[in-house]
Design an enzyme around this catalytic site. Sequence first.
Site, mmCIF file in Angstrom:
data_model
loop_
_atom_site.group_PDB
_atom_site.id
_atom_site.type_symbol
_atom_site.label_atom_id
_atom_site.label_comp_id
_atom_site.label_asym_id
_atom_site.label_seq_id
_atom_site.Cartn_x
_atom_site.Cartn_y
_atom_site.Cartn_z
ATOM 1 N N ASP A 63 30.848 23.637 -41.189
ATOM 2 C CA ASP A 63 31.775 24.401 -42.004
ATOM 3 C C ASP A 63 32.417 23.545 -43.082
ATOM 4 O O ASP A 63 32.922 24.072 -44.067
ATOM 5 C CB ASP A 63 32.863 25.019 -41.113
ATOM 6 C CG ASP A 63 32.301 26.129 -40.249
ATOM 7 O OD1 ASP A 63 32.471 27.292 -40.612
ATOM 8 O OD2 ASP A 63 31.667 25.823 -39.222
ATOM 9 N N GLN A 122 29.292 32.780 -29.715
ATOM 10 C CA GLN A 122 28.430 33.079 -30.850
ATOM 11 C C GLN A 122 26.981 32.655 -30.622
ATOM 12 O O GLN A 122 26.063 33.210 -31.236
ATOM 13 C CB GLN A 122 29.002 32.423 -32.102
ATOM 14 C CG GLN A 122 30.311 33.063 -32.518
ATOM 15 C CD GLN A 122 31.002 32.344 -33.654
ATOM 16 O OE1 GLN A 122 30.411 31.481 -34.309
ATOM 17 N NE2 GLN A 122 32.246 32.678 -33.900
ATOM 18 N N ARG A 126 31.226 35.672 -40.605
ATOM 19 C CA ARG A 126 31.539 34.288 -40.285
ATOM 20 C C ARG A 126 30.319 33.429 -40.602
ATOM 21 O O ARG A 126 29.274 33.934 -40.975
ATOM 22 C CB ARG A 126 31.954 34.122 -38.808
ATOM 23 C CG ARG A 126 31.405 35.092 -37.857
ATOM 24 C CD ARG A 126 30.187 34.736 -37.012
ATOM 25 N NE ARG A 126 29.762 33.393 -36.963
ATOM 26 C CZ ARG A 126 28.493 33.054 -37.171
ATOM 27 N NH1 ARG A 126 27.578 33.958 -37.493
ATOM 28 N NH2 ARG A 126 28.123 31.797 -37.095
ATOM 29 N N GLY A 127 30.516 32.142 -40.477
ATOM 30 C CA GLY A 127 29.497 31.197 -40.913
ATOM 31 C C GLY A 127 29.837 30.714 -42.303
ATOM 32 O O GLY A 127 30.107 31.528 -43.201
#
Length: 348
Positions: free
Chosen positions: A236, A195, A50-51
């Site tokens: 994002d 997170q 993710r990221g």
Amino acid sequence: MARAIEWIEPDGAVGVLRLLDQTALPLEERMLEISSVDELIDAIQRLAVRGAPALGAAGAYGVVIAMQQAAREGWDQQHLADAITRIAYARPTAVNLAWGARRVDAVRGGGMELVLLEAHAVAREDEAANRELSRLGADWLLATLGDRPLRAITHCNTGALATSAWGTAYGILRELHDRGRLEMVHVDETRPLLQGVRLTSWELQRDGIDHVVQCDGAAASTILRGLVDFAVIGADRITANGDAANKIGSVGVALAAKRAGIPFVVAAPYSSVDERTATGDEIEIEERSDAEVLQFGGVSVAAPGVRAFNPAFDVTPHDLIAAIVTERGVVEPSDADVPLFMTETTRD
């Protein structure tokens, strides 16, 4: 420095994509070796990788994986194209995933060797971009706030775990630390999947950076009490007018920072800029499982029949953002309706 994503080619074996399974951190450093489209999509959707920048690299290497699987299983070209599209849209909010897949897919006609070289280029360029934007962001903050040790608040995870290497918003923190200009970091726990406490704190601890973890609900108070000098987050997706999508809760941090008169900074590689999306109103917001809110450790903590609203992201309006930092420079958004980011390349 942790490596969230890398392509490996064991002696005598076909190359595979190796991912650090971020759902297992910080208790276990578990590696995944991905060799099929379904395995990659599963890893993306359950946030093993993710990221935004790391997803760009995952999309890029996903084309290689799809081509390998097509060769093994005898897919026709339509089946292969459909598989690449599935990878590109495995998560809808982050623009980098589709960007990475499309960039590499554009050279697919040149064969596997060229495709792999292009995927490597995506990952290599991401690390270089992250290091440059970190330098630029640190310079801007010290010029704005004074050349002194600073206290920060950050939301979500934007370190090496979220990128090909180094980090974006976290990279700025690391750059300030290396210069002796970072006193303390307040780390929001950050939904979904905590997170901040699981990943950002893990990276800060490994890097020897002083920090505290706090619940998301404490962020506004921390800012208004004067306990931090600036806020820095990743993105994002950044739209043409400078609106920025990041993990849910980012808007609350921005509002508090505006009220307190401290800079709210967004840091991301230029690949996160979506020039074709005019404003944040056009961004699709991913909604995730009820279980992430209503369960803890697999055990329900809500009454039977209760439903959850679990958006993974929110969009911070550009007028709440003091600076957007990419490897190309620093932009200071305003209330003007003129697009900040003009289309320079075609993104199909």
